[in-house]
Design a protein around this motif. Structure first.
Motif, mmCIF file in Angstrom:
data_model
loop_
_atom_site.group_PDB
_atom_site.id
_atom_site.type_symbol
_atom_site.label_atom_id
_atom_site.label_comp_id
_atom_site.label_asym_id
_atom_site.label_seq_id
_atom_site.Cartn_x
_atom_site.Cartn_y
_atom_site.Cartn_z
ATOM 1 N N GLY A 149 15.718 32.575 -21.423
ATOM 2 C CA GLY A 149 15.384 33.119 -20.116
ATOM 3 C C GLY A 149 16.232 32.584 -18.981
ATOM 4 N N ALA B 186 26.451 24.627 -11.333
ATOM 5 C CA ALA B 186 26.620 24.879 -12.771
ATOM 6 C C ALA B 186 25.734 26.033 -13.235
ATOM 7 N N ARG B 187 24.495 26.069 -12.758
ATOM 8 C CA ARG B 187 23.632 27.138 -13.287
ATOM 9 C C ARG B 187 23.923 28.490 -12.654
ATOM 10 N N ALA C 271 19.880 29.703 -18.228
ATOM 11 C CA ALA C 271 21.081 29.119 -18.799
ATOM 12 C C ALA C 271 20.874 27.678 -19.256
ATOM 13 N N MET D 129 26.734 29.627 -14.809
ATOM 14 C CA MET D 129 26.257 30.117 -16.104
ATOM 15 C C MET D 129 25.622 31.498 -15.956
ATOM 16 N N ASN D 130 24.949 31.710 -14.841
ATOM 17 C CA ASN D 130 24.331 33.013 -14.615
ATOM 18 C C ASN D 130 25.362 34.123 -14.422
ATOM 19 N N TRP E 99 20.718 15.124 -13.336
ATOM 20 C CA TRP E 99 20.446 16.101 -12.276
ATOM 21 C C TRP E 99 19.026 15.975 -11.743
ATOM 22 N N ALA F 234 25.577 19.790 -7.981
ATOM 23 C CA ALA F 234 26.369 20.057 -9.193
ATOM 24 C C ALA F 234 25.551 20.879 -10.189
ATOM 25 N N TRP F 235 24.276 20.493 -10.358
ATOM 26 C CA TRP F 235 23.418 21.293 -11.246
ATOM 27 C C TRP F 235 23.346 22.739 -10.769
ATOM 28 N N ASN G 281 23.717 37.405 -18.400
ATOM 29 C CA ASN G 281 22.254 37.436 -18.414
ATOM 30 C C ASN G 281 21.779 36.929 -17.050
ATOM 31 N N ALA H 205 15.326 20.444 3.109
ATOM 32 C CA ALA H 205 15.970 19.989 1.869
ATOM 33 C C ALA H 205 14.908 19.693 0.803
ATOM 34 N N ASN I 45 11.312 23.730 -4.720
ATOM 35 C CA ASN I 45 11.201 25.115 -5.200
ATOM 36 C C ASN I 45 12.338 25.525 -6.129
ATOM 37 N N SER I 46 13.195 24.578 -6.493
ATOM 38 C CA SER I 46 14.425 24.952 -7.213
ATOM 39 C C SER I 46 14.207 25.193 -8.703
ATOM 40 N N LYS J 254 17.152 30.482 -6.006
ATOM 41 C CA LYS J 254 16.636 29.112 -5.884
ATOM 42 C C LYS J 254 17.776 28.095 -5.834
ATOM 43 N N LEU K 201 14.863 21.241 -16.112
ATOM 44 C CA LEU K 201 15.673 20.063 -16.475
ATOM 45 C C LEU K 201 14.932 19.137 -17.448
ATOM 46 N N GLN L 20 22.351 25.671 -22.442
ATOM 47 C CA GLN L 20 23.704 25.133 -22.525
ATOM 48 C C GLN L 20 23.839 23.748 -21.877
ATOM 49 N N ASN M 130 19.698 28.390 -2.538
ATOM 50 C CA ASN M 130 18.904 27.836 -1.431
ATOM 51 C C ASN M 130 18.925 26.306 -1.437
ATOM 52 N N ALA M 131 18.894 25.722 -2.636
ATOM 53 C CA ALA M 131 18.949 24.254 -2.728
ATOM 54 C C ALA M 131 20.308 23.743 -2.229
ATOM 55 N N ASN N 56 20.037 36.065 -13.795
ATOM 56 C CA ASN N 56 18.656 35.867 -13.352
ATOM 57 C C ASN N 56 18.656 35.671 -11.835
ATOM 58 N N ALA O 231 13.498 23.039 -0.496
ATOM 59 C CA ALA O 231 14.403 23.793 -1.378
ATOM 60 C C ALA O 231 14.512 23.130 -2.748
ATOM 61 N N ILE O 232 14.508 21.807 -2.775
ATOM 62 C CA ILE O 232 14.571 21.095 -4.064
ATOM 63 C C ILE O 232 13.254 21.281 -4.820
ATOM 64 N N GLU P 160 16.587 32.808 -10.273
ATOM 65 C CA GLU P 160 17.142 31.474 -10.493
ATOM 66 C C GLU P 160 18.347 31.227 -9.577
#
Lengths: 152, 152
Positions: A16, B43-44, A18, B47-48, A30, B39-40, B53, A65, A71-72, B61, A77, A21, B64-65, B55, A68-69, B58
């Motif tokens: 659902g 990265a995501r 990424a 990947m999206n 993270w 960085a996370w 695929n 901040a 709700n991220s 979110k 993780l 990976q 916004n972060a 999303n 947003a974190i 995601e």
């Protein structure tokens, strides 16, 4: 061969997102980063409400901040098996995070709710109201730490 | 005694925020946390847009972060003297961050602009547009790293 391919595709769809990976050590780093950055923002809001020198703009930035974190979707993780392992440092996530899902879900929901509320209250700029709401948010942090984070 | 008190109060006022009370090791850890969490999210989003695929929720979110962290005022964490020191790890901030202020300011402005734009583009949900904007944001990261971050 064809069955393998279908299964692989299915696994990707079921994931659902990424996250499949992502390396465990990155996931741990993270999530530690997310909490670390929120810690700064909690600390500076606290200094603003206690210091007698309230900076509304700084408090808004800090609350946004945190919001947003919060709700991220950091839940992504907590990959299976990452109750052990090192990101910036050894994780302190306790293994019951992966078993007491309902309890964890409630804690996460409460945290998100109070973080959203803090951003609203900060926008309004009343230092006393921010202090009160920061306390409520901090309570949800502590509750979750007590249940799911190992002591040093 | 009275003069000392007045000077202490003045210093607090001049600081203009609560950063004067922050320990160097915390400041370094917190800024490393901010970049780590971005960085996370970079990265995501990658990947999206590359995974076939997409999303949308995601990506929103994540964008916004990044936006909230980019706008949080992390500059306050670059306390004088923190070109040396250890947060989660030894800082890689180069000392020219504290001398080439105009150049750094431009880099920070460009980063904030592209982060704000990414959040807008993500809300619109077009994967190709997000991929293009992610590239622009990444360019501002790389530019700043090339100039102000030591290689490993």
């Amino acid at each position: 061969m064809k069955t393998k391919l279908v299964l692989a595709l299915l696994a990707t769809v079921l994931a659902g997102s990424a996250t499949a990976q992502v390396k465990p050590e990155d996931a741990i780093k993270w999530r530690q980063s997310g909490y670390g950055f929120m810690a700064w923002n909690m600390a500076r809001i606290k200094m603003n409400v206690e210091g007698g020198n309230y900076n509304k703009e700084e408090v808004i930035k800090a609350a946004n901040a945190i919001q947003a974190i919060a709700n991220s979707g950091m839940g992504a993780l907590y990959l299976p098996g990452t109750d052990k392992g090192k990101g910036w440092e050894e994780t302190r996530a306790k293994s019951n995070m992966w078993t007491e899902k309902e309890k964890l879900g409630k804690a996460a929901m409460a945290f998100g709710k109070e973080a959203n509320e803090l951003a609203k209250v900060a926008a309004n700029g009343n230092a006393d109201a921010v202090e009160e709401q920061l306390g409520k948010l901090g309570g949800t942090c502590k509750g979750c730490h007590d249940d799911f984070k190992a002591k040093r």
